[in-house]
Scaffold this motif. Structure first.
Motif, short mmCIF file in Angstrom:
data_model
loop_
_atom_site.label_atom_id
_atom_site.label_comp_id
_atom_site.label_asym_id
_atom_site.label_seq_id
_atom_site.Cartn_x
_atom_site.Cartn_y
_atom_site.Cartn_z
N ARG A 126 27.91 -25.30 -31.00
CA ARG A 126 27.49 -24.03 -30.39
C ARG A 126 26.68 -24.31 -29.11
N GLU A 127 25.83 -25.31 -29.14
CA GLU A 127 25.03 -25.67 -27.97
C GLU A 127 25.92 -26.22 -26.85
N VAL A 128 26.94 -27.01 -27.19
CA VAL A 128 27.89 -27.51 -26.20
C VAL A 128 28.58 -26.34 -25.52
N ASN A 132 28.50 -25.19 -21.62
CA ASN A 132 29.75 -25.05 -20.87
C ASN A 132 29.90 -23.67 -20.24
N MET A 133 29.23 -22.69 -20.77
CA MET A 133 29.34 -21.34 -20.23
C MET A 133 28.64 -21.18 -18.89
N VAL A 134 27.78 -22.13 -18.51
CA VAL A 134 27.13 -22.08 -17.20
C VAL A 134 28.19 -22.16 -16.09
N GLU A 135 29.12 -23.07 -16.22
CA GLU A 135 30.25 -23.21 -15.29
C GLU A 135 31.52 -23.39 -16.13
N PRO A 136 32.08 -22.31 -16.64
CA PRO A 136 33.24 -22.43 -17.53
C PRO A 136 34.46 -23.04 -16.85
N ASN A 137 35.19 -23.83 -17.60
CA ASN A 137 36.49 -24.34 -17.15
C ASN A 137 37.43 -24.30 -18.34
N GLU A 138 38.68 -24.71 -18.12
CA GLU A 138 39.69 -24.58 -19.17
C GLU A 138 39.39 -25.41 -20.42
N HIS A 139 38.39 -26.28 -20.35
CA HIS A 139 38.02 -27.11 -21.50
C HIS A 139 36.70 -26.68 -22.15
N SER A 140 36.18 -25.55 -21.75
CA SER A 140 34.87 -25.09 -22.24
C SER A 140 34.79 -24.93 -23.76
N PHE A 141 35.92 -24.61 -24.38
CA PHE A 141 35.91 -24.35 -25.83
C PHE A 141 36.59 -25.46 -26.64
N ASP A 142 36.90 -26.58 -26.00
CA ASP A 142 37.65 -27.63 -26.69
C ASP A 142 36.98 -28.10 -27.98
N GLU A 143 35.68 -28.36 -27.94
CA GLU A 143 35.00 -28.85 -29.15
C GLU A 143 34.95 -27.79 -30.23
N ALA A 144 34.72 -26.55 -29.82
CA ALA A 144 34.69 -25.45 -30.79
C ALA A 144 36.08 -25.25 -31.39
N GLN A 145 37.11 -25.31 -30.55
CA GLN A 145 38.47 -25.15 -31.05
C GLN A 145 38.82 -26.26 -32.03
N LEU A 146 38.44 -27.48 -31.72
CA LEU A 146 38.70 -28.60 -32.62
C LEU A 146 37.97 -28.42 -33.95
#
Length: 180
Positions: A126-128, A132-146
């Motif tokens: 959640r902290e990651v 990542n939400m400060v400067e979102p990119n297409e990988h912003s949710f990769d760890e959460a998705q995994l």
């Protein structure tokens, strides 16, 4: 071949005549469209058997995801699949402004503690995501998705394999296959 999920609805008009109408195939999350059920060819017996051998095989086919998602709905954990699908769509976005907006929508719908569809993430992930939400990119949710993929694999998948949903589906294909 048997369709896994209802593909159309039979409706009667005021005169009692039957007609066919396609259901809506999208869940609208403001700017993100997630198919309520993915358009897909019908599964085969081989497909259904392979789903029992590997979670990755189940998740690699639209028909498998639809069957699993229907099961998740019965367990009140469909948000896990919705989040995973939203992340898959999000990764395809190339427009920077659209990435920022879609990241915000995914965050509000699935990460925010205020969301009714909040997914279960540990504090580190959640902290990651928050960083990542400060400067979102297409990988912003990769760890959460995994983490959600792993949760579905280790937890829900086993119950799906033992559920009447899967067993009935497997049996319906076995019965419809002519014996050699």
């Amino acid at each position: 071949m048997i369709c896994l999920l209802p593909c159309s609805l039979t409706v009667r008009n005021e005169e009692g005549e039957e007609g066919s109408r396609k259901p809506s195939h999208e869940v609208r999350t403001e700017g993100i469209q997630i198919p309520s059920f993915e358009e897909c060819p019908s599964a085969t017996l081989e497909d259904v058997v392979s789903w029992g051998q590997s979670f990755d095989k189940l998740m690699s086919t639209p028909a498998g995801r639809n069957a699993f998602r229907e099961f998740l709905r019965t367990e009140f954990s469909e948000e896990n699949m919705l989040f995973w699908l939203a992340c898959e769509e999000f990764k395809k976005e190339v427009n920077k402004n659209a990435i920022k907006e879609k990241a915000r929508l995914i965050y509000e719908d699935y990460i925010s503690i205020l969301s009714p569809k909040e997914v279960s993430l540990d504090s580190r992930v959640r902290e990651v995501v928050n960083r990542n939400m400060v400067e979102p990119n297409e990988h912003s949710f990769d760890e959460a998705q995994l983490q959600i993929y792993t949760l579905m694999h280790r937890d829900s998948y086993q119950r799906f394999m033992n559920s009447s949903n899967y067993k009935d589906l497997l049996q319906s294909f076995s019965e419809s296959t002519p014996e050699s």
